[in-house]
Enzyme design. Sequence first.
Site, PDB file in Angstrom:
ATOM      1  CG  PHE A 142     -11.156   0.637  -4.628  1.00 42.25           C
ATOM      2  CD1 PHE A 142     -12.417   0.427  -3.800  1.00 42.25           C
ATOM      3  CD2 PHE A 142     -10.710  -0.485  -5.646  1.00 42.25           C
ATOM      4  CE1 PHE A 142     -13.051  -1.132  -3.842  1.00 42.25           C
ATOM      5  CE2 PHE A 142     -11.091  -1.267  -5.537  1.00 42.25           C
ATOM      6  CZ  PHE A 142     -12.394  -1.844  -4.514  1.00 42.25           C
ATOM      7  CB  ILE A 143      -7.609  -0.863  -2.121  1.00 44.44           C
ATOM      8  CG1 ILE A 143      -7.871  -1.939  -3.337  1.00 44.44           C
ATOM      9  CG2 ILE A 143      -7.346  -1.902  -0.819  1.00 44.44           C
ATOM     10  CD1 ILE A 143      -7.154  -2.626  -3.646  1.00 44.44           C
ATOM     11  N   GLY A 170      -7.825   9.424  -5.569  1.00 48.19           N
ATOM     12  CA  GLY A 170      -9.007   9.310  -4.281  1.00 48.19           C
ATOM     13  C   GLY A 170      -9.093  10.539  -4.461  1.00 48.19           C
ATOM     14  CB  ILE A 204       4.445   8.362  -2.561  1.00 57.60           C
ATOM     15  CG1 ILE A 204       4.510   8.338  -3.755  1.00 57.60           C
ATOM     16  CG2 ILE A 204       3.510   8.245  -1.377  1.00 57.60           C
ATOM     17  CD1 ILE A 204       4.322   6.702  -4.135  1.00 57.60           C
ATOM     18  CE1 TYR A 214      -0.729  -0.269 -11.489  1.00 58.42           C
ATOM     19  CE2 TYR A 214      -0.665  -2.583 -12.497  1.00 58.42           C
ATOM     20  CZ  TYR A 214      -1.010  -1.887 -11.805  1.00 58.42           C
ATOM     21  OH  TYR A 214      -1.290  -1.993 -10.132  1.00 58.42           O
ATOM     22  CE  LYS A 238       1.411  -1.744  -8.281  1.00 57.67           C
ATOM     23  NZ  LYS A 238       1.014  -1.000  -7.199  1.00 57.67           N
ATOM     24  CB  VAL A 295      -9.235  -5.324  -5.532  1.00 56.98           C
ATOM     25  CG1 VAL A 295     -10.402  -5.051  -4.179  1.00 56.98           C
ATOM     26  CG2 VAL A 295      -8.309  -5.544  -5.087  1.00 56.98           C
ATOM     27  CB  VAL A 323     -14.019  -3.860 -16.239  1.00 52.92           C
ATOM     28  CG1 VAL A 323     -13.922  -5.169 -14.731  1.00 52.92           C
ATOM     29  CG2 VAL A 323     -14.784  -4.054 -16.679  1.00 52.92           C
ATOM     30  NE  ARG A 359      -9.293  -0.383 -21.571  1.00 48.55           N
ATOM     31  CZ  ARG A 359      -9.575  -0.295 -20.626  1.00 48.55           C
ATOM     32  NH1 ARG A 359      -9.236  -0.743 -19.811  1.00 48.55           N
ATOM     33  NH2 ARG A 359     -10.115   0.575 -20.450  1.00 48.55           N
TER      34      ARG A 359
END
Length: 310
Positions: free
Chosen positions: A13-14, A37, A54, A141, A145, A171, A185, A266
Amino acid sequence: MSQKMAITGGAGFIGSNLAEALAKENEVIIIDDLSSGKLENLAGIEAKFVRGSITDKELLRNEFLDVDCIFHLAAVPSVQKSIEDPIRINQINLDGTLNVLIAARDAEVKHMVFASSAAVYGDSSEVPKKEYMVPQPKSPYAVTKVAGEHYCKVFSEIYGLQTVVLRLFNVFGPKQDPNSEYSGVISRFISSILTSLDPVVFGDGEQTRDFVFVNDAVRAFILASRSKSSKTYNVARGQGASLNQLIQIIGKIVGSEIRPRFLDARSGDIKHSLADISEAESIGYYPRFPLEEGLKRTVDWMSKYILLNK
Ligand code: NAD
Ligand code: UD1
């Protein structure tokens, strides 16, 4: 001046929105394993596409030769998936990031921009979030990061690879895939509403997010690639909106009254997320798209997407 840019996760997406902007003036290489993707995201974009992971250091090292800047976006971006399968998400999001950094160092790339996340802030009561706050990850997650950010810092201090970290808030916009239960969402809400289904809200809908339109996020990546220091920046609009507010605005745009279906909240979910964006202003970033304008463009795109995929 035209440069050679590599984007990991560039079919997502981004990443595909970023590729479109960069390819107008630069040579662009996209490395993506197409796990989430899609090649259709790259239609009409002049870029070299390499299907690969990767987790493959050798491939990365070869593709990074003569690259001026790497935009590292490849990841499994879902908080929920990370709760269901932390080991796999660690392998891709964290081991993968370390591979990208090592390959960048070995190929003597000078500059990298890392797509981190607002998730690193967790649920601390202090809002808005500022970059100096101590991270409080609430999901595997978010842990990947935080650790990825530390690796970026260490690589810039030890190996001289300049790394800029962007903590992206929520985003949204064209090319965000609505089709998985793990999707963002806004894409879920709009695709449900346009196909006459009731959107599902986890919790009471009063949770808030700092939603930012993808074109603004893309500009932040480009500004970060020009920045001369290895710093961390929030990328957001600096304004929160609740899910209930979102539903109202989307209802107004499509001209119908929407009745959401409320389910249990959630686990691992953050209640409120709001950014202070003053630090990013120092590299020239400011959000140009009001929420409603971004939502209108996303509804337009999604209407065409649904028609094409019928
Ligand atoms: P996305 O799923 O659309 O894009 C991720 C891309 O990475 C996909 O094209 C996928 O195929 C690719 N990928 C996954 N594993 C790979 C691997 N092993 N090797 C190569 N490619 C791989 O998600 P997105 O929303 O575009 O997110 C892009 C980045 O921004 C991610 O790092 C995500 O964590 C981060 N981010 C996104 C948001 C958001 O709101 N969308 C917010 C904060 C951070
Ligand atoms: C999102 C991003 C994550 C990013 C983070 C930064 C996605 C899939 N996740 O996580 O990559 O790091 O922002 O802030 O883009 N919800 C519903 N109904 C739905 C889907 C979600 O009510 O159909 C709720 C969720 O429970 C949550 C909120 O909406 O409370 C936002 O969820 P989501 O879009 O998945 O984003 P984040 O978890 O904030």
